[in-house]
Design an enzyme around this catalytic site. Sequence first.
Site, short mmCIF file in Angstrom:
data_model
loop_
_atom_site.label_atom_id
_atom_site.label_comp_id
_atom_site.label_asym_id
_atom_site.label_seq_id
_atom_site.Cartn_x
_atom_site.Cartn_y
_atom_site.Cartn_z
N GLY A 244 0.82 -1.21 0.00
CA GLY A 244 0.00 0.00 0.00
C GLY A 244 0.85 1.26 0.00
O GLY A 244 2.03 1.22 -0.35
N HIS B 25 2.26 4.58 -5.06
CA HIS B 25 2.85 5.69 -5.80
C HIS B 25 3.02 5.23 -7.24
O HIS B 25 2.74 4.06 -7.55
CB HIS B 25 4.16 6.13 -5.14
CG HIS B 25 5.15 5.01 -4.95
ND1 HIS B 25 5.73 4.34 -6.00
CD2 HIS B 25 5.64 4.43 -3.82
CE1 HIS B 25 6.55 3.41 -5.55
NE2 HIS B 25 6.50 3.43 -4.22
N HIS C 58 4.35 1.65 -7.98
CA HIS C 58 3.36 0.55 -7.88
C HIS C 58 2.43 0.55 -9.09
O HIS C 58 2.11 -0.50 -9.65
CB HIS C 58 2.49 0.73 -6.63
CG HIS C 58 3.23 0.69 -5.33
ND1 HIS C 58 3.35 1.79 -4.52
CD2 HIS C 58 3.86 -0.32 -4.69
CE1 HIS C 58 4.03 1.47 -3.43
NE2 HIS C 58 4.36 0.20 -3.51
N GLY D 257 8.84 -5.05 -8.80
CA GLY D 257 9.69 -3.95 -9.25
C GLY D 257 11.17 -4.25 -9.10
O GLY D 257 11.60 -4.84 -8.09
N GLN D 258 11.93 -3.82 -10.08
CA GLN D 258 13.40 -3.92 -9.99
C GLN D 258 13.94 -3.12 -8.80
O GLN D 258 15.04 -3.37 -8.33
CB GLN D 258 14.03 -3.41 -11.29
CG GLN D 258 15.54 -3.57 -11.33
CD GLN D 258 16.20 -2.78 -12.44
OE1 GLN D 258 15.67 -2.72 -13.54
NE2 GLN D 258 17.34 -2.17 -12.14
N LYS D 259 13.16 -2.16 -8.33
CA LYS D 259 13.57 -1.38 -7.14
C LYS D 259 14.07 -2.30 -6.03
O LYS D 259 15.03 -2.01 -5.35
CB LYS D 259 12.37 -0.56 -6.68
CG LYS D 259 12.46 0.02 -5.30
CD LYS D 259 13.23 1.30 -5.33
CE LYS D 259 13.36 2.00 -4.00
NZ LYS D 259 12.90 1.35 -2.84
N VAL E 56 10.73 3.11 -11.24
CA VAL E 56 10.15 4.42 -11.54
C VAL E 56 10.78 5.44 -10.59
O VAL E 56 10.87 5.20 -9.38
CB VAL E 56 8.62 4.41 -11.40
CG1 VAL E 56 8.04 5.79 -11.64
CG2 VAL E 56 8.02 3.40 -12.36
P1 AMP Z 1 6.11 -2.39 -1.57
O1 AMP Z 1 4.75 -1.83 -1.43
O2 AMP Z 1 7.22 -1.49 -1.18
O3 AMP Z 1 6.21 -3.78 -0.97
O4 AMP Z 1 6.33 -2.62 -3.13
C1 AMP Z 1 5.43 -3.37 -3.88
C2 AMP Z 1 6.01 -3.60 -5.25
O5 AMP Z 1 6.22 -2.36 -5.89
C3 AMP Z 1 7.37 -4.32 -5.22
O6 AMP Z 1 7.43 -5.26 -6.28
C4 AMP Z 1 8.32 -3.19 -5.42
O7 AMP Z 1 9.56 -3.58 -5.99
C5 AMP Z 1 7.54 -2.31 -6.38
N1 AMP Z 1 8.06 -0.95 -6.35
C6 AMP Z 1 8.24 -0.15 -5.28
N2 AMP Z 1 8.81 1.02 -5.64
C7 AMP Z 1 8.98 0.96 -6.99
C8 AMP Z 1 9.53 1.86 -7.96
N3 AMP Z 1 10.01 3.05 -7.63
N4 AMP Z 1 9.54 1.46 -9.25
C9 AMP Z 1 9.06 0.23 -9.61
N5 AMP Z 1 8.54 -0.65 -8.74
C10 AMP Z 1 8.49 -0.30 -7.46
#
Ligand code: AMP
Length: 288
Positions: free
Chosen positions: A35, A38, A41, A151-153, A180
């Site tokens: 959640g 941004h 996501h 995400g590659q992040k 992103v």
């Molecule tokens: P999180 O909510 O932080 O667990 O992230 C959920 C998904 O979004 C994961 O696969 C992350 O790698 C991806 N994600 C988070 N930030 C970015 C970003 N800046 N660019 C691309 N994917 C992202």
Amino acid sequence: MATPPRVFHDPALLRSEIRQAQADGKRVGLVPTMGALHPGHLSLVAESQKSCDLTVVTIFVNPTQFAPGEDFTKYPRTLDADLELLSEYDPVWVLVPEVDAMYPPGSTTEVKAPEIAEPLEGTFRPIHFDGVATIVLKLFQVAPADAAFFGQKDFQQVRVIQEMVRDLLVPIEIVRCPIVREADGLAMSSRNRYLSPEEREVALSISRSLNEAAQRIEAGDSNAEVLRDTIEQSLRSAGIGEIDYVSLACPRTLKPVETIEGDVVILVAAKVGTTRLIDNVLVSPPAS
Ligand code: AMP
């Protein structure tokens, strides 16, 4: 026109509806998140929509991937805004489960993350990837999608999930999507909102130093140690005191490389104030 997503709280109901959609010939994509959505996501949702007829987004702040003292309790929870953002994408189903629905009372079974979880993040967050692997496998059970988008992040996280899926024979395609960034280069993250304006300036040194190193590799620099030292120096001179790691590694094994002869991923984790940030860049050296 904005269409509010269909929201599920009951994992069993979601599973049976997904099975029905698949029986009707629909390809289903899954985007697991915690959640505080941004554009990073949302890019995963958009990527899913390119190849899938229906996208399932899960919003769950998973307690088992946070160690005591990490930010589980203060992690941003912005469900209404998240649903509003998702209403721009249709059709989207959203699972927002209670903790007890994902961890039935009395449950003690966990996934032990594969070896690829051990370096880098694993050194600094020893229980993190076991928690991630456990919740992601559970999400694959309740949302038996055809493909899941990550995400590659979180570069190492994608490798952990790819290896888990291979090892445990999970029938799902894993798709890695590009990072992103904000216009100034900062990798988007739900945790960026913890940064003060001054800290945000300091945080920019992470993407800037990664970018500079990538350019040097593309121009032919191949000495990983020199490049790593340069990145560390840039981070320190920008005011970052606590660097967890700077690593130039093989994108497949995540083992450090000495001489850059093929694709390399540069990964950084550092604390800016009390906020821990990660970022990375994948680079190919010039063809020899
Ligand atoms: P999180 O909510 O932080 O667990 O992230 C959920 C998904 O979004 C994961 O696969 C992350 O790698 C991806 N994600 C988070 N930030 C970015 C970003 N800046 N660019 C691309 N994917 C992202």
